[in-house]
Design a protein around this motif. Structure first.
Motif, PDB file in Angstrom:
ATOM      1  N   VAL A  82       0.720  -1.157  -0.091  1.00 33.15           N
ATOM      2  CA  VAL A  82      -0.007   0.152   0.169  1.00 33.15           C
ATOM      3  C   VAL A  82       0.885   1.279  -0.002  1.00 33.15           C
ATOM      4  O   VAL A  82       2.045   1.074   0.237  1.00 33.15           O
ATOM      5  N   LYS A  83       0.323   2.476  -0.201  1.00 31.97           N
ATOM      6  CA  LYS A  83       1.290   3.642  -0.214  1.00 31.97           C
ATOM      7  C   LYS A  83       0.191   4.655   0.310  1.00 31.97           C
ATOM      8  O   LYS A  83      -0.680   4.824   0.378  1.00 31.97           O
ATOM      9  N   PHE A  84       1.228   5.817   0.615  1.00 33.74           N
ATOM     10  CA  PHE A  84       0.558   7.147   0.981  1.00 33.74           C
ATOM     11  C   PHE A  84       1.243   8.203   0.356  1.00 33.74           C
ATOM     12  O   PHE A  84       2.218   8.219  -0.103  1.00 33.74           O
ATOM     13  N   VAL A  85       0.220   8.735  -0.386  1.00 34.57           N
ATOM     14  CA  VAL A  85       0.621   9.917  -1.572  1.00 34.57           C
ATOM     15  C   VAL A  85       0.365  11.424  -0.758  1.00 34.57           C
ATOM     16  O   VAL A  85      -0.674  11.568  -0.176  1.00 34.57           O
ATOM     17  N   GLN A  86       1.248  11.949  -0.994  1.00 34.81           N
ATOM     18  CA  GLN A  86       1.264  13.441  -0.265  1.00 34.81           C
ATOM     19  C   GLN A  86       0.048  14.264  -0.821  1.00 34.81           C
ATOM     20  O   GLN A  86      -0.311  13.949  -2.024  1.00 34.81           O
ATOM     21  N   THR A  87      -0.529  15.026   0.074  1.00 36.70           N
ATOM     22  CA  THR A  87      -1.725  15.863  -0.345  1.00 36.70           C
ATOM     23  C   THR A  87      -1.265  16.937  -1.431  1.00 36.70           C
ATOM     24  O   THR A  87      -0.280  17.293  -1.759  1.00 36.70           O
ATOM     25  N   GLU A  88      -2.163  17.584  -2.285  1.00 40.62           N
ATOM     26  CA  GLU A  88      -2.018  18.335  -3.334  1.00 40.62           C
ATOM     27  C   GLU A  88      -1.198  19.632  -2.799  1.00 40.62           C
ATOM     28  O   GLU A  88      -1.579  20.100  -1.625  1.00 40.62           O
ATOM     29  N   THR A 109       1.836  16.400   5.831  1.00 43.12           N
ATOM     30  CA  THR A 109       1.315  16.377   4.101  1.00 43.12           C
ATOM     31  C   THR A 109       0.839  15.122   3.802  1.00 43.12           C
ATOM     32  O   THR A 109       0.469  14.990   2.571  1.00 43.12           O
ATOM     33  N   LEU A 110       0.976  14.101   4.504  1.00 47.73           N
ATOM     34  CA  LEU A 110       0.752  12.735   4.209  1.00 47.73           C
ATOM     35  C   LEU A 110      -0.917  12.489   4.703  1.00 47.73           C
ATOM     36  O   LEU A 110      -1.152  12.830   5.795  1.00 47.73           O
ATOM     37  N   PRO A 111      -1.573  11.646   3.960  1.00 51.80           N
ATOM     38  CA  PRO A 111      -2.947  11.430   4.482  1.00 51.80           C
ATOM     39  C   PRO A 111      -2.953  10.506   5.459  1.00 51.80           C
ATOM     40  O   PRO A 111      -2.105   9.790   5.961  1.00 51.80           O
ATOM     41  N   GLU A 112      -3.989  10.387   5.911  1.00 53.40           N
ATOM     42  CA  GLU A 112      -4.364   9.651   7.363  1.00 53.40           C
ATOM     43  C   GLU A 112      -4.816   7.959   6.903  1.00 53.40           C
ATOM     44  O   GLU A 112      -4.275   7.233   7.988  1.00 53.40           O
ATOM     45  N   SER A 113      -4.885   7.766   5.712  1.00 51.87           N
ATOM     46  CA  SER A 113      -5.197   6.343   5.366  1.00 51.87           C
ATOM     47  C   SER A 113      -4.483   6.141   3.813  1.00 51.87           C
ATOM     48  O   SER A 113      -3.978   7.137   3.346  1.00 51.87           O
ATOM     49  N   CYS A 114      -4.347   4.704   3.725  1.00 49.69           N
ATOM     50  CA  CYS A 114      -3.423   4.654   2.565  1.00 49.69           C
ATOM     51  C   CYS A 114      -4.266   4.353   1.514  1.00 49.69           C
ATOM     52  O   CYS A 114      -5.487   4.107   1.594  1.00 49.69           O
ATOM     53  N   GLU A 115      -3.464   4.224   0.068  1.00 45.46           N
ATOM     54  CA  GLU A 115      -4.126   3.487  -0.998  1.00 45.46           C
ATOM     55  C   GLU A 115      -3.511   2.198  -1.493  1.00 45.46           C
ATOM     56  O   GLU A 115      -2.335   1.735  -0.922  1.00 45.46           O
ATOM     57  N   LEU A 116      -4.156   1.615  -2.294  1.00 44.49           N
ATOM     58  CA  LEU A 116      -3.618   0.274  -2.676  1.00 44.49           C
ATOM     59  C   LEU A 116      -2.458   0.662  -3.806  1.00 44.49           C
ATOM     60  O   LEU A 116      -2.556   1.484  -4.584  1.00 44.49           O
ATOM     61  N   ALA A 117      -1.644  -0.187  -3.708  1.00 45.47           N
ATOM     62  CA  ALA A 117      -0.497  -0.251  -4.569  1.00 45.47           C
ATOM     63  C   ALA A 117      -0.160  -1.622  -5.298  1.00 45.47           C
ATOM     64  O   ALA A 117      -1.209  -2.610  -5.148  1.00 45.47           O
ATOM     65  N   THR A 118       0.776  -1.843  -6.037  1.00 47.08           N
ATOM     66  CA  THR A 118       0.948  -2.918  -6.674  1.00 47.08           C
ATOM     67  C   THR A 118       1.149  -4.380  -5.690  1.00 47.08           C
ATOM     68  O   THR A 118       0.360  -5.281  -6.304  1.00 47.08           O
ATOM     69  N   GLY A 119       1.602  -4.456  -4.921  1.00 52.95           N
ATOM     70  CA  GLY A 119       1.529  -5.648  -3.939  1.00 52.95           C
ATOM     71  C   GLY A 119       0.163  -6.144  -3.625  1.00 52.95           C
ATOM     72  O   GLY A 119       0.070  -7.244  -3.481  1.00 52.95           O
ATOM     73  N   PHE A 120      -0.595  -4.995  -3.242  1.00 55.34           N
ATOM     74  CA  PHE A 120      -2.154  -5.508  -2.672  1.00 55.34           C
ATOM     75  C   PHE A 120      -2.867  -6.194  -3.834  1.00 55.34           C
ATOM     76  O   PHE A 120      -3.588  -7.063  -3.773  1.00 55.34           O
TER      77      PHE A 120
END
Length: 223
Positions: free
Chosen positions: A7-13, A144-155
């Protein structure tokens, strides 16, 4: 589950759009090494225990994370053993009951693999150890990082593994176990012999017909 891109955490805009990739066991980061007069930067996976061993930072994880840890270990170990058994099946005679039992285990492994998908509901995704460390050492970047993750390749690969384990189990249950036939198919040999004037016998023609037992010639036929 052991590579650091589940999973990943992407910085906010409005920031640099950097992404923090993590897995149940480790996180992706940059490291350096020196070679000759140069210093090289490379991407690597680093265990969460690195935070505690090198920075003295004690992080916390929840029960779901510990469950994901357990099944991310059990599944590949059991899966490797039974995949080896399935590969050896065509080399030896396997009882149908054993073959179907392996199918049931593969279906069970599908469920085990599915449990590792709970990482999305665990503290790895909601309060990652790296984020815990950043909040204490560099709160500006952590903000600058969100509170929850997003799906990445491994997921996504984990989802594919769940499906493949299930298909392997269903195949072993539905299809018959491999049967090894150690005997060669019987053959019939028709041999024509010619007796020479000096009394010696010479073989002049051999015809092999598959499907019947081989019989030694009792009499020599004369041409």
């Amino acid at each position: 589950n052991f590579y650091c891109e589940t999973v990943k955490f992407v910085q906010t805009e409005g920031n640099q759009d950097l992404s923090l990739y993590v897995s149940p066991w480790n996180y992706r980061t940059k490291d350096t090494y020196e070679w000759g007069d140069g210093t090289y930067i490379f991407t690597t996976c680093r265990s969460y225990s690195y935070l505690e061993d090198n920075f003295g930072f004690e992080y916390t994880v929840d029960a779901i994370t510990r469950t994901v840890w357990s099944f991310s270990i059990v599944t590949p170990i059991l899966g490797g053993v039974f995949i080896l058994g399935a590969c050896l099946g065509p080399c030896m005679t396997v009882r149908p009951s054993v073959w179907k039992s392996m199918g049931v285990i593969f279906v069970l492994l599908s469920a085990f693999q599915g449990i590792t998908l709970l990482i999305q509901s665990s503290s790895i995704c909601s309060y990652n150890p790296v984020l815990q460390y950043m909040e204490s050492s560099n709160p500006d970047i952590a903000a600058t990082l969100p509170e929850s993750c997003e799906l990445a390749t491994g997921f996504l690969l984990n989802i594919a593994a769940v499906i493949l384990w299930f298909l392997a189990g269903v195949s072993a249950i539905v299809f018959r176990a491999p049967v090894v036939v150690a005997e060669h198919p019987p053959q019939e040999q028709n041999v024509t012999y010619m007796q020479n004037p000096d009394g010696t016998i010479e073989e002049i023609n051999v015809t092999v017909v598959k499907g019947k037992a081989v019989h030694a010639p009792n009499e020599a036929s004369e041409a």
